[in-house]
Design an enzyme around this catalytic site. Sequence first.
Site, PDB file in Angstrom:
ATOM      1  N   TYR A  65       0.853  -1.192   0.000  1.00  0.00           N
ATOM      2  CA  TYR A  65       0.000   0.000   0.000  1.00  0.00           C
ATOM      3  C   TYR A  65       0.884   1.235   0.000  1.00  0.00           C
ATOM      4  CZ  TYR A  65      -3.435   3.453   1.603  1.00  0.00           C
ATOM      5  OH  TYR A  65      -4.253   4.570   1.721  1.00  0.00           O
ATOM      6  N   ASP A  76       9.348   2.872  -0.277  1.00  0.00           N
ATOM      7  CA  ASP A  76       8.303   3.546   0.489  1.00  0.00           C
ATOM      8  C   ASP A  76       8.486   3.158   1.959  1.00  0.00           C
ATOM      9  OD1 ASP A  76       6.121   4.576   1.714  1.00  0.00           O
ATOM     10  OD2 ASP A  76       4.625   3.630   0.402  1.00  0.00           O
ATOM     11  N   LYS A 111       4.346   9.160   8.796  1.00  0.00           N
ATOM     12  CA  LYS A 111       4.089   8.575  10.119  1.00  0.00           C
ATOM     13  C   LYS A 111       5.072   9.092  11.181  1.00  0.00           C
ATOM     14  CE  LYS A 111       1.155   5.122   8.248  1.00  0.00           C
ATOM     15  NZ  LYS A 111       1.146   4.213   7.135  1.00  0.00           N
TER      16      LYS A 111
HETATM   17  C1  LIG Z   1       0.483   4.714   5.740  1.00  0.00           C
HETATM   18  C2  LIG Z   1       1.226   4.473   4.500  1.00  0.00           C
HETATM   19  C3  LIG Z   1       1.097   5.324   3.390  1.00  0.00           C
HETATM   20  C4  LIG Z   1       0.084   6.427   3.322  1.00  0.00           C
HETATM   21  O1  LIG Z   1       0.321   7.428   4.260  1.00  0.00           O
HETATM   22  P1  LIG Z   1      -0.897   8.429   4.639  1.00  0.00           P
HETATM   23  O2  LIG Z   1      -0.255   9.398   5.571  1.00  0.00           O
HETATM   24  O3  LIG Z   1      -1.936   7.567   5.268  1.00  0.00           O
HETATM   25  O4  LIG Z   1      -1.358   9.055   3.384  1.00  0.00           O
HETATM   26  C5  LIG Z   1       1.914   5.110   2.303  1.00  0.00           C
HETATM   27  N1  LIG Z   1       2.807   4.109   2.296  1.00  0.00           N
HETATM   28  C6  LIG Z   1       2.953   3.256   3.334  1.00  0.00           C
HETATM   29  C7  LIG Z   1       3.977   2.179   3.272  1.00  0.00           C
HETATM   30  C8  LIG Z   1       2.154   3.408   4.460  1.00  0.00           C
HETATM   31  O5  LIG Z   1       2.275   2.533   5.471  1.00  0.00           O
END
Ligand SMILES: *Cc1c(COP(=O)(O)O)cnc(C)c1O
Length: 427
Positions: free
Chosen positions: A144, A239, A267
């Site tokens: 994701y 990511d 995060k």
């Molecule tokens: C949470 C997450 C996102 C998206 O971040 P948001 O702040 O919710 O838009 C993208 N990539 C990874 C790996 C994530 O865990």
Amino acid sequence: MQNSRSVCLFKQAQNSIPGGVNSPVRAFRSVGADPLFIKRASGSQIIDEDDNTYIDYVGSWGPMILGHCHPQVVAAVKQTMDNGCSFGAPTELEVTLAEMVIKAVPSIEMVRMVSSGTEATMSAIRLARGYTSRDKILKFSGCYHGHSDALLVKAGSGAATFGVPDSPGVPADFAKHTLTARFNDIESVRTLVAENKGQVACIIIEPIAGNMGTVPPREGFLEALRKLCTDEGIVLIFDEVMSGFRVAYGGAQQVYGVTPDMTTLGKIIGGGLPVGAFGGKKEIMSLLSPSGGVYQAGTLSGNPLAMTAGIETLKLLQRPGFYQELDDKSSYLSAGIAKAAKDAGYPIYSTRVGSMICAFFNKNEVHDWDSASTCDTAAFAKYFRLMLEEGVYLAPSQFETAFVSIAHSQDDLDRTIAAAAKSFKAL
Ligand SMILES: *Cc1c(COP(=O)(O)O)cnc(C)c1O
């Protein structure tokens, strides 16, 4: 357990907010329950509107590595607030956090702040496309990367050539530029790259998959991806919105010793406030507006409150022994839950990287989305509800990671393991 206020608020919320929530997983639908409305939190615990207290392993889905309301973070944010919470002009705080990120993650030579992980990955992909003058991107099934159009695509099968949108509202014309490979399967990547030779701008991957449960990379997989990208002129994007500052101060790339061209963060670098970031080689980052032509902007980007929470959080993570202590807590918990399942005669497949842990309700090993998707989600849903009754707040889905924070005490961990033992026996 009394939860009348949460029930009442959820009813009310559904009239004014679609599904009653501002992000879908919060609704608890996949576990057949109604969400708890949270009033406040402190350390390892969250407290709902009916004054029930839970040991929290969601940690706001990753950011709260220090636990909730660390006094140093709270004090710094309050002080910044007194000076004004947004100017839309450069501040020293942005330079400070940028320099801290660059120092922590050597592959990042320059970095831009945004307000969410979704923005970070979306912007990184635009930049990779601008840099390579190529249109196609490659992602992995079960990973994701936020909810932007091009990334809301899953695999048909491992070798599917063209992406199929996951959501109404994503034009097939957008999704067709997204190729989807199988996590931990380098041959599936090689095949797609060969079929689309010279057309793939970037490969984006969660180096530790954390959004289909926790799935570590197999030995050699990230190295092979690195080599393929170098050989084919493809930008490799890690990511690390979840894994960054989580599994080590330098993220998954430090743990595995593999260097991407670009990295996305989020995060933890916001310390619980809305932040994302993307960075990488100077050669690539310089193409970003206003130094280059690839456009990207944000009214609240680099917001002073968010920068302050990030700076203070990162400072606290630098304490010697921090990650070792977190690792010790996490391995104790993960092993304790696995043993509880085994003693109850209940089969699970347990995974962990640092403080990211997962119990897959599966007799078999899980290394990709195909194997993850065979989990017994009905049994997980029951386990989730039993754990909640015992005062343990897990993510309401089998396909999420549990996060241990430094605020979890030995007593928290032991109570969680005891709750798991009881719950597995009741399944
Ligand atoms: C949470 C997450 C996102 C998206 O971040 P948001 O702040 O919710 O838009 C993208 N990539 C990874 C790996 C994530 O865990």
